[in-house]
Write a protein that holds these residues in place. Structure first.
Motif, PDB file in Angstrom:
ATOM      1  N   ILE A   1       0.861  -1.183   0.000  1.00  0.00           N
ATOM      2  CA  ILE A   1       0.000   0.000   0.000  1.00  0.00           C
ATOM      3  C   ILE A   1       0.897   1.232   0.000  1.00  0.00           C
ATOM      4  CG2 ILE A   1      -1.800   1.243   1.273  1.00  0.00           C
ATOM      5  CD1 ILE A   1      -2.627  -1.592   2.372  1.00  0.00           C
ATOM      6  N   ASN A   2       0.605   2.138  -0.915  1.00  0.00           N
ATOM      7  CA  ASN A   2       1.420   3.344  -1.123  1.00  0.00           C
ATOM      8  C   ASN A   2       2.901   3.004  -1.351  1.00  0.00           C
ATOM      9  OD1 ASN A   2      -0.914   4.886  -0.760  1.00  0.00           O
ATOM     10  ND2 ASN A   2      -0.496   5.233   1.405  1.00  0.00           N
ATOM     11  N   PRO A   3       3.187   2.041  -2.236  1.00  0.00           N
ATOM     12  CA  PRO A   3       4.599   1.703  -2.472  1.00  0.00           C
ATOM     13  C   PRO A   3       5.323   2.850  -3.161  1.00  0.00           C
ATOM     14  CG  PRO A   3       3.231   0.674  -4.133  1.00  0.00           C
ATOM     15  CD  PRO A   3       2.292   1.320  -3.130  1.00  0.00           C
TER      16      PRO A   3
ATOM     17  N   ARG B   1      15.085  -0.256  -4.213  1.00  0.00           N
ATOM     18  CA  ARG B   1      14.748  -0.210  -2.788  1.00  0.00           C
ATOM     19  C   ARG B   1      13.371   0.425  -2.694  1.00  0.00           C
ATOM     20  NH1 ARG B   1      16.987  -1.463   1.716  1.00  0.00           N
ATOM     21  NH2 ARG B   1      16.411  -0.468   3.664  1.00  0.00           N
ATOM     22  N   VAL B   2      12.460  -0.265  -1.993  1.00  0.00           N
ATOM     23  CA  VAL B   2      11.057   0.140  -1.968  1.00  0.00           C
ATOM     24  C   VAL B   2      10.577   0.274  -0.528  1.00  0.00           C
ATOM     25  CG1 VAL B   2       8.719  -0.526  -2.693  1.00  0.00           C
ATOM     26  CG2 VAL B   2      10.675  -1.095  -4.141  1.00  0.00           C
ATOM     27  N   THR B   3       9.712   1.241  -0.301  1.00  0.00           N
ATOM     28  CA  THR B   3       9.025   1.375   0.981  1.00  0.00           C
ATOM     29  C   THR B   3       7.524   1.278   0.727  1.00  0.00           C
ATOM     30  OG1 THR B   3       8.777   2.700   2.997  1.00  0.00           O
ATOM     31  CG2 THR B   3       8.954   3.914   0.924  1.00  0.00           C
ATOM     32  N   TRP B   4       6.772   0.753   1.708  1.00  0.00           N
ATOM     33  CA  TRP B   4       5.329   0.611   1.580  1.00  0.00           C
ATOM     34  C   TRP B   4       4.724   0.335   2.941  1.00  0.00           C
ATOM     35  CZ3 TRP B   4       8.736  -3.305   0.801  1.00  0.00           C
ATOM     36  CH2 TRP B   4       8.486  -4.511   1.455  1.00  0.00           C
ATOM     37  N   LEU B   5       3.401   0.356   2.969  1.00  0.00           N
ATOM     38  CA  LEU B   5       2.646  -0.043   4.154  1.00  0.00           C
ATOM     39  C   LEU B   5       1.989  -1.386   3.881  1.00  0.00           C
ATOM     40  CD1 LEU B   5       0.794   3.332   4.867  1.00  0.00           C
ATOM     41  CD2 LEU B   5       2.890   2.491   5.958  1.00  0.00           C
ATOM     42  N   ASP B   6       1.862  -2.215   4.918  1.00  0.00           N
ATOM     43  CA  ASP B   6       1.131  -3.469   4.757  1.00  0.00           C
ATOM     44  C   ASP B   6      -0.326  -3.247   5.166  1.00  0.00           C
ATOM     45  OD1 ASP B   6       0.942  -3.684   7.569  1.00  0.00           O
ATOM     46  OD2 ASP B   6       2.623  -5.086   7.698  1.00  0.00           O
ATOM     47  N   VAL B   7      -1.145  -4.297   5.129  1.00  0.00           N
ATOM     48  CA  VAL B   7      -2.572  -4.150   5.422  1.00  0.00           C
ATOM     49  C   VAL B   7      -2.864  -3.782   6.875  1.00  0.00           C
ATOM     50  CG1 VAL B   7      -3.379  -5.610   3.527  1.00  0.00           C
ATOM     51  CG2 VAL B   7      -2.874  -6.632   5.757  1.00  0.00           C
ATOM     52  N   ASP B   8      -1.865  -3.895   7.737  1.00  0.00           N
ATOM     53  CA  ASP B   8      -2.020  -3.483   9.132  1.00  0.00           C
ATOM     54  C   ASP B   8      -1.487  -2.079   9.376  1.00  0.00           C
ATOM     55  OD1 ASP B   8      -3.179  -5.953   9.923  1.00  0.00           O
ATOM     56  OD2 ASP B   8      -1.178  -6.853   9.902  1.00  0.00           O
ATOM     57  N   GLY B   9      -0.976  -1.444   8.309  1.00  0.00           N
ATOM     58  CA  GLY B   9      -0.459  -0.085   8.433  1.00  0.00           C
ATOM     59  C   GLY B   9       1.006  -0.006   8.831  1.00  0.00           C
ATOM     60  N   ALA B  10       1.679  -1.158   8.960  1.00  0.00           N
ATOM     61  CA  ALA B  10       3.104  -1.158   9.328  1.00  0.00           C
ATOM     62  C   ALA B  10       3.933  -0.775   8.106  1.00  0.00           C
ATOM     63  CB  ALA B  10       3.516  -2.529   9.839  1.00  0.00           C
ATOM     64  N   ARG B  11       4.939   0.061   8.346  1.00  0.00           N
ATOM     65  CA  ARG B  11       5.830   0.506   7.267  1.00  0.00           C
ATOM     66  C   ARG B  11       6.943  -0.516   7.076  1.00  0.00           C
ATOM     67  NH1 ARG B  11       6.292   4.421   4.160  1.00  0.00           N
ATOM     68  NH2 ARG B  11       4.808   5.745   5.237  1.00  0.00           N
TER      69      ARG B  11
END
Length: 181
Positions: A87-89, A122-132
């Motif tokens: 999410i939001n990658p 190198r990628v950043t994102w949120l998972d379905v629990d909102g963890a970065r």
């Protein structure tokens, strides 16, 4: 299981820049589940939300590698499913070194072309629990992630090939659609 219709070229929604997800709620988690079901039903390895008509920055990927990838791997063995939601990658950096991969797209059915992309990202994102999360990706995962993030920005894999190759691919797709009709 909810399989959603896949948006196909030349639908103008594929050229939209998707909005960030503001809140990860039950609706976003259901979207991730439905996208994963849709990806599996279409025999894909990645899907961006815009490909199911939702202009949000959500991606699902599952490379579905076989349990035994060695030379003697059983081709009929079921792939091991390991779906991942992004999410939001955002790509933070890419390597200077590139690689070529024959890419296809569920929104451009049965068409493939060699695309050159950075070998690693190198990628950043949120998972379905909102963890970065933040991860260095390479190989097919890197290629797939770059391909899916392109979708979130209104870019298709055919935008990375020459005009001549793109025109040939689109003519081939039109011919296949005409034959199927």
């Amino acid at each position: 299981m909810s399989v959603l219709p896949i948006v196909e070229i030349p639908d103008p929604r594929l050229r939209l820049v998707c909005a960030p997800v503001e809140t990860i709620d039950a609706q976003v988690r259901q979207l991730v589940t439905d996208m994963t079901d849709t990806m599996y039903a279409a025999h894909g390895i990645g899907l961006a939300a815009i490909q199911v008509g939702v202009a949000q920055r959500v991606v699902v990927i599952d490379l579905q590698e076989r349990a035994d990838e060695g030379e003697e791997a059983d081709e009929k063995a079921e792939p091991v499913r390991n779906p991942r939601a992004f999410i939001n990658p955002e790509i933070l950096s890419v390597s200077e070194e590139t690689s070529r991969y024959s890419e296809g797209c569920l929104s451009i059915p049965e068409q493939y072309a060699d695309v050159e992309r950075p070998m690693r990202c190198r990628v950043t994102w949120l998972d379905v629990d909102g963890a970065r999360h933040e991860e260095d990706m390479d190989g097919l995962l890197s290629t797939c992630m770059q391909h899916e993030i392109d979708h979130l920005n209104g870019v298709l894999f055919i935008d990375h090939i020459t005009r001549l190759k793109r025109d040939m691919l689109l003519k081939k797709l039109a011919k296949a659609r005409k034959s199927a009709a």
